[in-house]
Motif scaffolding. Sequence first.
Motif, mmCIF file in Angstrom:
data_model
loop_
_atom_site.group_PDB
_atom_site.id
_atom_site.type_symbol
_atom_site.label_atom_id
_atom_site.label_comp_id
_atom_site.label_asym_id
_atom_site.label_seq_id
_atom_site.Cartn_x
_atom_site.Cartn_y
_atom_site.Cartn_z
ATOM 1 N N SER A 205 0.805 -1.215 0.000
ATOM 2 C CA SER A 205 0.000 0.000 0.000
ATOM 3 C C SER A 205 0.840 1.268 0.000
ATOM 4 C CB SER A 205 -0.942 0.029 1.199
ATOM 5 O OG SER A 205 -1.736 1.200 1.156
ATOM 6 N N ARG A 206 0.356 2.232 -0.741
ATOM 7 C CA ARG A 206 0.982 3.550 -0.766
ATOM 8 C C ARG A 206 0.112 4.560 -0.034
ATOM 9 N NH1 ARG A 206 1.264 2.358 -6.974
ATOM 10 N NH2 ARG A 206 -0.827 1.976 -6.317
ATOM 11 N N ASP A 207 -0.732 4.090 0.870
ATOM 12 C CA ASP A 207 -1.624 4.952 1.637
ATOM 13 C C ASP A 207 -0.784 5.921 2.465
ATOM 14 O OD1 ASP A 207 -3.513 6.079 3.402
ATOM 15 O OD2 ASP A 207 -4.699 4.234 3.437
ATOM 16 N N PRO A 208 -0.937 7.220 2.272
ATOM 17 C CA PRO A 208 -0.086 8.185 2.971
ATOM 18 C C PRO A 208 -0.246 8.190 4.489
ATOM 19 C CG PRO A 208 -1.825 9.306 1.750
ATOM 20 C CD PRO A 208 -1.895 7.856 1.381
ATOM 21 N N ILE A 209 -1.376 7.743 4.993
ATOM 22 C CA ILE A 209 -1.595 7.753 6.441
ATOM 23 C C ILE A 209 -0.729 6.715 7.152
ATOM 24 C CG2 ILE A 209 -3.510 6.130 6.589
ATOM 25 C CD1 ILE A 209 -4.763 8.310 8.545
ATOM 26 N N LEU A 210 -0.233 5.724 6.434
ATOM 27 C CA LEU A 210 0.584 4.685 7.054
ATOM 28 C C LEU A 210 1.894 5.238 7.613
ATOM 29 C CD1 LEU A 210 0.038 1.734 4.591
ATOM 30 C CD2 LEU A 210 -1.019 2.101 6.819
ATOM 31 N N GLY A 211 2.358 6.329 7.055
ATOM 32 C CA GLY A 211 3.582 6.943 7.566
ATOM 33 C C GLY A 211 3.430 7.513 8.962
ATOM 34 N N THR A 212 2.195 7.692 9.420
ATOM 35 C CA THR A 212 1.946 8.238 10.755
ATOM 36 C C THR A 212 1.779 7.149 11.810
ATOM 37 O OG1 THR A 212 -0.465 8.312 10.472
ATOM 38 C CG2 THR A 212 0.797 10.236 9.721
ATOM 39 N N ALA A 213 1.870 5.891 11.411
ATOM 40 C CA ALA A 213 1.662 4.768 12.330
ATOM 41 C C ALA A 213 2.907 3.897 12.389
ATOM 42 C CB ALA A 213 0.454 3.945 11.887
ATOM 43 N N PRO A 214 3.840 4.223 13.288
ATOM 44 C CA PRO A 214 5.083 3.449 13.332
ATOM 45 C C PRO A 214 4.888 1.993 13.753
ATOM 46 C CG PRO A 214 4.974 4.994 15.164
ATOM 47 C CD PRO A 214 3.793 5.281 14.283
ATOM 48 N N GLU A 215 3.749 1.644 14.333
ATOM 49 C CA GLU A 215 3.519 0.258 14.764
ATOM 50 C C GLU A 215 3.146 -0.644 13.602
ATOM 51 O OE1 GLU A 215 0.869 2.584 15.797
ATOM 52 O OE2 GLU A 215 2.358 3.512 17.049
ATOM 53 N N VAL A 216 2.818 -0.049 12.447
ATOM 54 C CA VAL A 216 2.467 -0.835 11.267
ATOM 55 C C VAL A 216 3.750 -1.320 10.594
ATOM 56 C CG1 VAL A 216 1.398 -0.768 8.978
ATOM 57 C CG2 VAL A 216 0.310 0.412 10.888
ATOM 58 N N HIS A 217 3.799 -2.594 10.305
ATOM 59 C CA HIS A 217 4.950 -3.174 9.610
ATOM 60 C C HIS A 217 4.643 -3.106 8.121
ATOM 61 C CE1 HIS A 217 6.534 -4.693 13.414
ATOM 62 N NE2 HIS A 217 5.260 -4.869 13.713
ATOM 63 N N ARG A 218 5.399 -2.283 7.410
ATOM 64 C CA ARG A 218 5.161 -2.074 5.984
ATOM 65 C C ARG A 218 6.140 -2.892 5.158
ATOM 66 N NH1 ARG A 218 4.688 4.223 4.935
ATOM 67 N NH2 ARG A 218 4.058 3.427 2.905
ATOM 68 N N VAL A 219 5.621 -3.523 4.118
ATOM 69 C CA VAL A 219 6.431 -4.304 3.202
ATOM 70 C C VAL A 219 6.144 -3.767 1.804
ATOM 71 C CG1 VAL A 219 6.881 -6.597 2.255
ATOM 72 C CG2 VAL A 219 6.331 -6.338 4.686
ATOM 73 N N GLU A 220 7.194 -3.347 1.129
ATOM 74 C CA GLU A 220 7.036 -2.788 -0.207
ATOM 75 C C GLU A 220 7.059 -3.879 -1.268
ATOM 76 O OE1 GLU A 220 9.857 0.324 -0.910
ATOM 77 O OE2 GLU A 220 9.302 1.398 0.909
ATOM 78 N N LEU A 221 6.512 -3.535 -2.403
ATOM 79 C CA LEU A 221 6.570 -4.415 -3.565
ATOM 80 C C LEU A 221 7.731 -3.985 -4.444
ATOM 81 C CD1 LEU A 221 2.779 -4.603 -4.415
ATOM 82 C CD2 LEU A 221 4.178 -6.331 -3.267
#
Length: 127
Positions: free
Chosen positions: A82-98
């Motif tokens: 996801s490229r959802d901009p709000i995810l940058g404000t949630a450090p507890e979310v583990h983001r995995v890029e494609l």
Amino acid sequence: MGSQGVLVVGETPSLGRSIADLLESENVPTRYIHDLEAAAPLGALAKRYPVVVAACSGYFCATARRWMRGEMPGVKLVVVGSRDPILGTAPEVHRVELPLRATGFMGTVRELLAPKSTDALIVRGLS
């Protein structure tokens, strides 16, 4: 103590199915759904699935937004693509890029599924 399963929410169905297949091939108990409503009630979701993987390759991730509103207490969230901009404000979310790197993704999932050291002490009766 909850199950050790992973719930995959396929907001982007082809990505979600691929992630579920990868998890299953690594012997991780997995359930795949298209929409979070299929996992209701969400307030008790962590007891069934301590880790939720949201597979969404767009600019909006409904699963992550619901998690951020507190609808899934105790759940550890991994968002793939996801490229959802709000995810940058949630450090507890583990983001995995494609593109997805299977080794790194699986390492993250296994780490999130691993019992905490305090959980291990309680299980062994050492608390």
